[in-house]
Each structure stands twice: as structure tokens, then as C-alpha cells.
Design a protein around this motif. Sequence first.
Motif, PDB file in Angstrom:
ATOM      1  N   ARG A  10      -0.760 -24.764 -32.486  1.00 29.61           N
ATOM      2  CA  ARG A  10      -0.363 -26.157 -32.710  1.00 29.61           C
ATOM      3  C   ARG A  10       1.090 -26.178 -33.175  1.00 29.61           C
ATOM      4  O   ARG A  10       1.502 -25.336 -33.965  1.00 29.61           O
ATOM      5  CB  ARG A  10      -1.241 -26.809 -33.776  1.00 29.61           C
ATOM      6  CG  ARG A  10      -2.631 -27.159 -33.317  1.00 29.61           C
ATOM      7  CD  ARG A  10      -3.392 -27.826 -34.458  1.00 29.61           C
ATOM      8  NE  ARG A  10      -2.757 -29.085 -34.845  1.00 29.61           N
ATOM      9  CZ  ARG A  10      -3.108 -30.281 -34.379  1.00 29.61           C
ATOM     10  NH1 ARG A  10      -4.085 -30.380 -33.517  1.00 29.61           N
ATOM     11  NH2 ARG A  10      -2.483 -31.361 -34.786  1.00 29.61           N
ATOM     12  N   MET A  11       1.833 -27.133 -32.705  1.00 23.61           N
ATOM     13  CA  MET A  11       3.243 -27.239 -33.078  1.00 23.61           C
ATOM     14  C   MET A  11       3.405 -27.377 -34.589  1.00 23.61           C
ATOM     15  O   MET A  11       4.316 -26.781 -35.163  1.00 23.61           O
ATOM     16  CB  MET A  11       3.890 -28.423 -32.353  1.00 23.61           C
ATOM     17  CG  MET A  11       4.037 -28.236 -30.856  1.00 23.61           C
ATOM     18  SD  MET A  11       5.435 -27.187 -30.429  1.00 23.61           S
ATOM     19  CE  MET A  11       6.789 -28.281 -30.811  1.00 23.61           C
ATOM     20  N   THR A  19      -8.125 -31.992 -29.034  1.00 25.26           N
ATOM     21  CA  THR A  19      -8.881 -32.514 -30.174  1.00 25.26           C
ATOM     22  C   THR A  19      -8.093 -33.527 -31.004  1.00 25.26           C
ATOM     23  O   THR A  19      -8.655 -34.169 -31.878  1.00 25.26           O
ATOM     24  CB  THR A  19      -9.343 -31.372 -31.096  1.00 25.26           C
ATOM     25  OG1 THR A  19      -8.188 -30.665 -31.566  1.00 25.26           O
ATOM     26  CG2 THR A  19     -10.278 -30.425 -30.359  1.00 25.26           C
ATOM     27  N   ASP A  20      -6.803 -33.663 -30.739  1.00 21.61           N
ATOM     28  CA  ASP A  20      -5.955 -34.563 -31.512  1.00 21.61           C
ATOM     29  C   ASP A  20      -4.832 -35.052 -30.605  1.00 21.61           C
ATOM     30  O   ASP A  20      -3.903 -34.312 -30.309  1.00 21.61           O
ATOM     31  CB  ASP A  20      -5.382 -33.829 -32.731  1.00 21.61           C
ATOM     32  CG  ASP A  20      -4.437 -34.694 -33.547  1.00 21.61           C
ATOM     33  OD1 ASP A  20      -4.270 -35.893 -33.235  1.00 21.61           O
ATOM     34  OD2 ASP A  20      -3.856 -34.161 -34.509  1.00 21.61           O
ATOM     35  N   ARG A  21      -4.929 -36.288 -30.177  1.00 22.21           N
ATOM     36  CA  ARG A  21      -3.967 -36.813 -29.201  1.00 22.21           C
ATOM     37  C   ARG A  21      -2.536 -36.819 -29.719  1.00 22.21           C
ATOM     38  O   ARG A  21      -1.595 -36.840 -28.946  1.00 22.21           O
ATOM     39  CB  ARG A  21      -4.368 -38.215 -28.770  1.00 22.21           C
ATOM     40  CG  ARG A  21      -5.627 -38.210 -27.943  1.00 22.21           C
ATOM     41  CD  ARG A  21      -5.995 -39.615 -27.532  1.00 22.21           C
ATOM     42  NE  ARG A  21      -7.291 -39.584 -26.876  1.00 22.21           N
ATOM     43  CZ  ARG A  21      -7.459 -39.877 -25.612  1.00 22.21           C
ATOM     44  NH1 ARG A  21      -6.434 -40.238 -24.883  1.00 22.21           N
ATOM     45  NH2 ARG A  21      -8.656 -39.819 -25.085  1.00 22.21           N
ATOM     46  N   ARG A  22      -2.348 -36.792 -31.041  1.00 21.02           N
ATOM     47  CA  ARG A  22      -0.992 -36.774 -31.584  1.00 21.02           C
ATOM     48  C   ARG A  22      -0.407 -35.368 -31.587  1.00 21.02           C
ATOM     49  O   ARG A  22       0.803 -35.204 -31.649  1.00 21.02           O
ATOM     50  CB  ARG A  22      -0.980 -37.330 -33.011  1.00 21.02           C
ATOM     51  CG  ARG A  22      -1.339 -38.804 -33.072  1.00 21.02           C
ATOM     52  CD  ARG A  22      -1.405 -39.269 -34.503  1.00 21.02           C
ATOM     53  NE  ARG A  22      -2.441 -38.503 -35.195  1.00 21.02           N
ATOM     54  CZ  ARG A  22      -2.466 -38.265 -36.489  1.00 21.02           C
ATOM     55  NH1 ARG A  22      -1.512 -38.692 -37.259  1.00 21.02           N
ATOM     56  NH2 ARG A  22      -3.450 -37.571 -37.030  1.00 21.02           N
ATOM     57  N   GLY A  23      -1.254 -34.360 -31.551  1.00 19.76           N
ATOM     58  CA  GLY A  23      -0.790 -32.982 -31.642  1.00 19.76           C
ATOM     59  C   GLY A  23      -0.434 -32.384 -30.300  1.00 19.76           C
ATOM     60  O   GLY A  23      -0.851 -32.852 -29.248  1.00 19.76           O
ATOM     61  N   GLN A  24       0.372 -31.337 -30.368  1.00 16.18           N
ATOM     62  CA  GLN A  24       0.730 -30.578 -29.173  1.00 16.18           C
ATOM     63  C   GLN A  24       0.533 -29.104 -29.454  1.00 16.18           C
ATOM     64  O   GLN A  24       0.623 -28.654 -30.603  1.00 16.18           O
ATOM     65  CB  GLN A  24       2.187 -30.823 -28.782  1.00 16.18           C
ATOM     66  CG  GLN A  24       2.461 -32.197 -28.246  1.00 16.18           C
ATOM     67  CD  GLN A  24       3.872 -32.298 -27.719  1.00 16.18           C
ATOM     68  OE1 GLN A  24       4.801 -31.778 -28.311  1.00 16.18           O
ATOM     69  NE2 GLN A  24       4.033 -32.978 -26.586  1.00 16.18           N
TER      70      GLN A  24
END
Length: 157
Positions: A63-64, A98-103
Motif C-alpha cells: 500500500r502506498m 479493499t479500499d477505494r481511496r488506497g493504492q
Amino acid sequence: MAPADVSTRWLAPEEQRAWRAYLLATKVLMDALDRQLQREAGIPHAYYEILVRLSEAEGRSMRMSDLADRTLSSRSRLSHAIARLEERGWVTREECLTDRRGQIAHLTEDGFAVLAAAAPGHVDAVRRYLVDVLTPEQLTAFADMGEAIAGAVSAEE
């Protein structure tokens, strides 16, 4: 320097010597390692560290936000670096399922090959400038000191 506040615990001469030696050593070491990586691999130390962290992660992906934390980088600085690494084809970015805000940053095969080619020269430089100039006892003490300093700073955050 005249004390502005009598409650300040000013550094004694040996404490000042230790502090300044630490500053000098960390500055010249990091500058030398950065120059070596730029000269031999064409990348700055910060990019090398990102590639290393990704290579060590499960699936060569992270994850970034976690990558920023592990590289002690701001989110914006990491995002800029990842964009440069993407341009070179060494890293890809994907949306987190699992988290649309994460990359998720992923190390490509080309990126891994660049890291594998750069690593021997970097390790040689680390040995030359740090490991080989210290006795085994000094190296152990150096590791202990680094962990103590990092722990003290982390405990305050």
C-alpha cells in the motif's frame, strides 16, 4: 553561545563533539551513498530505498501509505517518486480492492532487475564507508545507538 534560558541543559564539550560527529557522519555517508547510486545505477538513494522496500514485501507490492511510512517519506513526495519510477517501467500503481481511496505500488520485473544490478555496488559502498571501518564491537554499538535514537523519536510521535 550565551544561554537564553537558565533551565536549558547545554551540551558539555564531549556531548557537543558526539552530536557534531553524528551530524557530519550521517551527512557525508548519505551523500556518498547517493553519489554512488547516481553514478553506477542512475538513481537517487530515495528511489533505491523504495525499490528495496517493494522487493522485500509480499508479492513485491505494498500500500502506498505503508510504503510512505516505511521510507519515512511524505505521501506527496512518495507519490512523486512513484510517478518517476512508473515512467521508467520499474513500478506500477493499482487501485486497492479493499479500499477505494488506497493504492498499491508493485515492483515490476524490470524494476527488480534494476535493483538487482544496483545492489552489489551499493552494498560494497556500505561496507567501504561503514561496516569495514568499524570493529565488530563498534558496529554492534552503532546498531544499538541507532535503534535507541529511533525508538526515542518514535516514542514522542
